[in-house]
Design an enzyme around this catalytic site. Structure first.
Site, PDB file in Angstrom:
ATOM      1  N   ASN A 258       0.875  -1.173   0.000  1.00  0.00           N
ATOM      2  CA  ASN A 258       0.000   0.000   0.000  1.00  0.00           C
ATOM      3  C   ASN A 258       0.917   1.230   0.000  1.00  0.00           C
ATOM      4  OD1 ASN A 258      -1.835   2.006   0.455  1.00  0.00           O
ATOM      5  ND2 ASN A 258      -2.637   1.168   2.367  1.00  0.00           N
TER       6      ASN A 258
ATOM      7  N   LYS B 235       3.296   0.745   3.181  1.00  0.00           N
ATOM      8  CA  LYS B 235       3.044  -0.346   4.128  1.00  0.00           C
ATOM      9  C   LYS B 235       3.064  -1.653   3.347  1.00  0.00           C
ATOM     10  CE  LYS B 235      -0.230   2.304   6.858  1.00  0.00           C
ATOM     11  NZ  LYS B 235      -1.648   2.555   6.928  1.00  0.00           N
TER      12      LYS B 235
ATOM     13  N   ARG C  52      -2.496  -2.103  -3.475  1.00  0.00           N
ATOM     14  CA  ARG C  52      -3.707  -1.353  -3.189  1.00  0.00           C
ATOM     15  C   ARG C  52      -3.669  -0.068  -4.030  1.00  0.00           C
ATOM     16  NH1 ARG C  52      -4.878   3.190   1.044  1.00  0.00           N
ATOM     17  NH2 ARG C  52      -7.112   3.348   0.741  1.00  0.00           N
TER      18      ARG C  52
ATOM     19  N   HIS D 179     -13.199   2.551   0.666  1.00  0.00           N
ATOM     20  CA  HIS D 179     -13.155   1.467   1.671  1.00  0.00           C
ATOM     21  C   HIS D 179     -13.777   0.173   1.114  1.00  0.00           C
ATOM     22  CE1 HIS D 179     -13.545   4.771   4.987  1.00  0.00           C
ATOM     23  NE2 HIS D 179     -12.271   4.455   4.861  1.00  0.00           N
TER      24      HIS D 179
ATOM     25  N   HIS E 276     -17.998   0.979   8.314  1.00  0.00           N
ATOM     26  CA  HIS E 276     -16.536   1.072   8.473  1.00  0.00           C
ATOM     27  C   HIS E 276     -16.264   2.383   9.201  1.00  0.00           C
ATOM     28  CE1 HIS E 276     -12.247   0.543   7.059  1.00  0.00           C
ATOM     29  NE2 HIS E 276     -12.260   1.815   7.395  1.00  0.00           N
TER      30      HIS E 276
ATOM     31  N   GLY F 192     -11.277   7.691   8.715  1.00  0.00           N
ATOM     32  CA  GLY F 192     -12.242   7.913   7.639  1.00  0.00           C
ATOM     33  C   GLY F 192     -13.385   6.948   7.925  1.00  0.00           C
TER      34      GLY F 192
ATOM     35  N   ARG G  83     -13.100  15.075   8.858  1.00  0.00           N
ATOM     36  CA  ARG G  83     -13.920  15.443   7.691  1.00  0.00           C
ATOM     37  C   ARG G  83     -15.361  15.662   8.116  1.00  0.00           C
ATOM     38  NH1 ARG G  83     -12.008  10.356   4.650  1.00  0.00           N
ATOM     39  NH2 ARG G  83      -9.842  10.844   4.209  1.00  0.00           N
TER      40      ARG G  83
ATOM     41  N   GLY H 232     -11.254   0.831  13.395  1.00  0.00           N
ATOM     42  CA  GLY H 232     -10.884   1.190  14.777  1.00  0.00           C
ATOM     43  C   GLY H 232     -12.053   1.402  15.709  1.00  0.00           C
TER      44      GLY H 232
ATOM     45  N   GLY I 220     -15.408   1.049  15.029  1.00  0.00           N
ATOM     46  CA  GLY I 220     -16.445   0.024  14.891  1.00  0.00           C
ATOM     47  C   GLY I 220     -16.092  -1.242  15.647  1.00  0.00           C
TER      48      GLY I 220
ATOM     49  N   GLU J 288      -8.104  -5.399   5.421  1.00  0.00           N
ATOM     50  CA  GLU J 288      -7.944  -4.782   4.097  1.00  0.00           C
ATOM     51  C   GLU J 288      -6.664  -5.246   3.417  1.00  0.00           C
ATOM     52  OE1 GLU J 288      -9.537  -0.416   4.124  1.00  0.00           O
ATOM     53  OE2 GLU J 288      -8.852  -0.922   6.128  1.00  0.00           O
TER      54      GLU J 288
HETATM   55  P1  ADP Z   1      -7.663   4.461   9.767  1.00  0.00           P
HETATM   56  O1  ADP Z   1      -7.193   3.113   9.261  1.00  0.00           O
HETATM   57  O2  ADP Z   1      -8.754   5.095   8.975  1.00  0.00           O
HETATM   58  O3  ADP Z   1      -6.561   5.412  10.131  1.00  0.00           O
HETATM   59  P2  ADP Z   1      -8.546   2.985  12.117  1.00  0.00           P
HETATM   60  O4  ADP Z   1      -9.407   1.950  11.543  1.00  0.00           O
HETATM   61  O5  ADP Z   1      -7.218   2.585  12.690  1.00  0.00           O
HETATM   62  O6  ADP Z   1      -8.385   4.211  11.147  1.00  0.00           O
HETATM   63  O7  ADP Z   1      -9.398   3.714  13.274  1.00  0.00           O
HETATM   64  C1  ADP Z   1      -8.873   4.770  13.995  1.00  0.00           C
HETATM   65  C2  ADP Z   1      -9.933   5.288  14.958  1.00  0.00           C
HETATM   66  O8  ADP Z   1     -10.392   4.221  15.793  1.00  0.00           O
HETATM   67  C3  ADP Z   1      -9.369   6.353  15.876  1.00  0.00           C
HETATM   68  O9  ADP Z   1     -10.150   7.528  15.830  1.00  0.00           O
HETATM   69  C4  ADP Z   1      -9.484   5.734  17.241  1.00  0.00           C
HETATM   70  O10 ADP Z   1      -9.869   6.675  18.187  1.00  0.00           O
HETATM   71  C5  ADP Z   1     -10.555   4.692  17.103  1.00  0.00           C
HETATM   72  N1  ADP Z   1     -10.331   3.674  18.118  1.00  0.00           N
HETATM   73  C6  ADP Z   1      -9.337   2.778  18.184  1.00  0.00           C
HETATM   74  N2  ADP Z   1      -9.427   2.052  19.333  1.00  0.00           N
HETATM   75  C7  ADP Z   1     -10.494   2.521  20.003  1.00  0.00           C
HETATM   76  C8  ADP Z   1     -11.128   2.209  21.255  1.00  0.00           C
HETATM   77  N3  ADP Z   1     -10.646   1.261  22.054  1.00  0.00           N
HETATM   78  N4  ADP Z   1     -12.226   2.900  21.615  1.00  0.00           N
HETATM   79  C9  ADP Z   1     -12.725   3.876  20.820  1.00  0.00           C
HETATM   80  N5  ADP Z   1     -12.173   4.228  19.640  1.00  0.00           N
HETATM   81  C10 ADP Z   1     -11.076   3.565  19.234  1.00  0.00           C
END
Ligand code: ADP
Length: 384
Positions: free
Chosen positions: A7, A14, A91, A180, A208, A212, A241, A331, A333, A384
């Protein structure tokens, strides 16, 4: 067969190597500061400490050269020689209307992706540089492009068209694309597997929720609608955003604040979302902590966030005439116990009943709805 997946960002990269038959992760890594001072590769063979090497890398070809060296390193590597890497997956963010699934990369594919640069000017050039570098260093290894937009290509016209003059669609490709896609595809298929059904038998809403965030309405295994649009700024409230806003606000604020188009683009992409509303952070953990300590703006930011997800769930249930499952991923979800509860609260009349006890789970694929819930609720870690 071992597969390398890459990616490529503009100054970072990555990668992972997987054993294809077992899907076992063998190693992963990150290259940062490509083309600038302080280039570094952080390589991790699974089960071993991270190997960090600071060395100048002037471009993506240099960076990929170092990745390939790491893969065959006697101590930290996962292959005796490059011949063991049977394929490379890249990717790529945007494939426009060209591809609805992953494809073997040929000269024609590269040309098609170059034509999509206009649609993803920040991402596609870096993705293409990664492909070019790999082709130069591994000319005989088959490469596959995996596109963020591909899974959404099944959307019907009523979902993807904007009510703008039609020629903006035909002349410039202005339409909803969605992003996504790789994540929505994976978690919807995994949900079907967990429910013991075929994707063709199910209506699933996949949420998701990361930095984002986007939702997808997946009907019979195909995307019917998704919340991101022509760009990833549309739809849900995100870390920074704004998601959906009245488009007339842009001109109004630009005039009031003396901002040009680039200034407004920065506002909607980098200064809005839960960060803009709360003034605390774009990270949900920080915003949740602030709300728990009584910060009212943080509290309202989380309410606006949950409200928007709820309204999309309602819209997608109407579009699909119901739904069998709601999936939470990425994250927030996967880990956001409080946010999942806030989103599902008050949807009981739609057949969505969250079980508080089962919801007390992070980073695991499981079912967290009550047995009586018509709509099953499943957190599923994305892949992913
Ligand atoms: P991306 O890949 O889009 O950078 P991620 O899927 O890693 O994002 O998600 C990041 C988000 O998930 C962050 O805003 C973070 O606060 C949230 N997150 C991660 N762990 C937790 C948790 N234990 N509780 C609440 N939110 C979390």
């Amino acid at each position: 067969m071992k597969v390398l997946v890459i990616n490529c960002g503009s100054s970072s990269l990555k990668y992972q190597v997987l054993e294809m038959e077992t899907e076992e992760l063998l190693c992963k890594g990150l290259v940062e500061r490509i083309g600038i001072e302080g280039s570094v590769i952080k390589h991790e063979k699974i089960g071993m400490d991270k190997w960090v090497l600071e060395t100048p890398m002037k471009d993506h070809k240099d960076a990929i050269g170092h990745v390939l060296n790491a893969l065959v390193d006697p101590e930290h590597g996962v292959a005796k020689s490059m011949e063991e890497i049977g394929a490379v997956g890249h990717r790529v963010v945007h494939a426009g209307e060209k591809y609805a699934s992953s494809v073997l990369i040929t000269d024609d594919v590269i040309k098609a992706l170059e034509e999509c640069i206009d649609l993803a000017p920040l991402h596609n050039p870096a993705n293409l540089q990664g492909i070019a570098a790999c082709r130069a260093l591994m000319p005989n290894t088959p490469m596959v492009g995996v596109f963020d937009t591909a899974f959404h290509q099944t959307m019907p016209a009523e979902s993807y068209l904007y009510a703008l003059p039609y020629e903006y669609y035909t002349k410039y490709g202005v339409r909803r694309y969605g992003f996504h896609g790789t994540s929505h595809r994976y978690v919807s298929m995994r949900a079907a597997e967990m429910l013991g059904k075929k994707p063709e038998e199910l209506k699933i809403i996949t949420c998701h929720l990361g930095n984002g965030a986007s939702l997808a309405a997946v009907k019979n295994g195909k995307v019917f609608d998704t919340s991101m649009g022509f760009t990833p700024v549309a739809g849900l409230v995100m870390g920074t955003r704004c998601g959906d806003i009245d488009p007339a606000i842009l001109g109004f604020i630009a005039a009031k604040e003396g901002k040009d188009f680039a200034g407004m683009d920065k506002v909607i992409n980098k200064e809005s979302g839960v960060y803009g509303l709360s003034g605390v952070s774009s990270d949900f953990r920080d915003v949740e902590n602030a709300a728990n300590e009584g910060n009212e703006k943080a509290e309202v930011a989380l309410k606006v966030y949950a409200h928007r997800v709820k309204s999309y769930i309602g819209a997608y249930m109407a579009e699909m005439n119901g739904c069998d499952a709601i999936v939470f991923t990425a994250g927030l979800g996967e880990n956001g116990i409080t946010m999942r509860k806030a989103i599902c609260e008050g949807l009981e009349n739609l057949g969505i009943e969250l079980c508080d006890e089962r919801n007390n789970v992070r980073g695991k694929d499981t079912v967290i709805s009550k047995d009586s819930s018509k709509v099953k609720i499943l957190p599923i870690p994305t892949n992913e």
